[in-house]
Design a protein around this motif. Sequence first.
Motif, short mmCIF file in Angstrom:
data_model
loop_
_atom_site.label_atom_id
_atom_site.label_comp_id
_atom_site.label_asym_id
_atom_site.label_seq_id
_atom_site.Cartn_x
_atom_site.Cartn_y
_atom_site.Cartn_z
N GLY A 171 4.13 33.43 70.98
CA GLY A 171 3.85 34.86 69.25
C GLY A 171 2.36 35.75 70.35
O GLY A 171 1.16 35.10 70.43
N PRO A 172 3.19 36.63 71.08
CA PRO A 172 1.84 37.23 72.00
C PRO A 172 1.02 37.99 71.37
O PRO A 172 -0.39 37.80 71.64
N ALA A 173 0.85 38.13 70.21
CA ALA A 173 -0.39 38.88 69.88
C ALA A 173 -1.50 38.41 69.31
O ALA A 173 -2.40 38.06 69.35
N ASP A 174 -0.78 36.70 68.03
CA ASP A 174 -1.95 35.67 68.10
C ASP A 174 -2.27 35.43 69.55
O ASP A 174 -3.23 34.83 69.37
N LEU A 175 -1.42 35.39 70.34
CA LEU A 175 -2.16 34.47 71.38
C LEU A 175 -2.55 35.57 72.13
O LEU A 175 -4.36 34.97 72.92
N ALA A 176 -2.90 36.86 72.58
CA ALA A 176 -3.48 37.30 72.95
C ALA A 176 -5.00 37.50 72.37
O ALA A 176 -5.80 38.00 73.14
N GLN A 177 -4.90 37.42 70.81
CA GLN A 177 -6.35 37.22 69.87
C GLN A 177 -7.02 36.13 70.33
O GLN A 177 -8.74 36.83 70.36
N SER A 178 -6.44 34.67 70.49
CA SER A 178 -6.96 33.54 71.01
C SER A 178 -7.73 34.20 72.02
O SER A 178 -8.77 32.99 72.67
N MET A 179 -6.89 34.84 72.88
CA MET A 179 -7.43 34.44 74.94
C MET A 179 -8.48 36.29 74.58
O MET A 179 -9.28 35.11 75.69
N GLN A 180 -9.11 36.84 73.70
CA GLN A 180 -9.59 38.04 73.92
C GLN A 180 -8.98 38.48 74.88
O GLN A 180 -10.17 38.92 75.62
N VAL A 181 -8.05 38.94 75.24
CA VAL A 181 -7.64 39.74 75.74
C VAL A 181 -6.60 40.80 75.52
O VAL A 181 -6.35 40.74 74.26
N GLY A 182 -5.86 41.75 76.13
CA GLY A 182 -5.24 42.86 75.53
C GLY A 182 -3.53 42.32 75.29
O GLY A 182 -3.28 41.39 76.18
N TYR A 183 -3.44 43.49 73.98
CA TYR A 183 -1.75 43.29 74.10
C TYR A 183 -1.27 44.52 74.05
O TYR A 183 -1.06 44.94 73.24
#
Length: 249
Positions: A171-183
């Motif tokens: 799940g790239p959106a949640d993963l980016a949010q969790s990592m605090q990086v851009g999507y």
Amino acid sequence: MQDLRSRIEAKDLLIGTFIKTPAPQIVEILGEAGLDFAVVDQEHAPIGIAQMDMMALASRAAGMPILSRRWGTSRDWIAPLLDLGVAGVMVPHVMDRTDAEAVCDAVRFSRGKRGLSPSPRAGNYGGMTIQDYQHNCDASSVAMVQIEDASALDHLDDIAAIDDVDMLFIGPADLAQSMQVGYPSDALDEAILRIVAAGQKHDKAIGLFVGNAAHIPDWHAKGVTLFVCGSDQSMLKSAASSLLPVKGG
């Protein structure tokens, strides 16, 4: 015809979408369009089990397997949906081996923890023996675990090593949010490739959400074999929006 689980294990290129509208007709239409599967998004859409019952029935009529994605820290929602005849489940926010084992316990009869009755649709309303029902369900039900948290990246090897896990779905959106990086971002792409590598190490298929089908060839070349592309709602909105220039012209 191979079932969805067999096609996942064979690493076939599979393309589907999310369904966010609680209507069996959507399942029929997408099946007629030729999609390989669809995921009914009970996590982010108002779809209850009674509506899932009708959508599972439409799935059989259309010959297109559906899975369910639903939020919940406990896994007691999984077996009732499999009883309806859905092809499997996509479970959000699987963080570690303990989470993944709990998913497998809820999916596989062979683990001795899933409630057993061949009376639902999946058991042909009692038309199967208990043994046949157990065997058929365990052989065909898909257990997808979603990797969408930064902490899960430290447990990829443990999760992918579980035999009863069929797929690591990103799940790239949640993963980016969790990592605090851009999507999108390079950091997110690197994390996705870490997940792909863990799956390949343990011969596990990898799935990925993409918002645009144009991204499929590149990620397929990198080892992703199953794609959920957009949703029924995004398709409808895009098609409707494409009519507006005609009106303006």
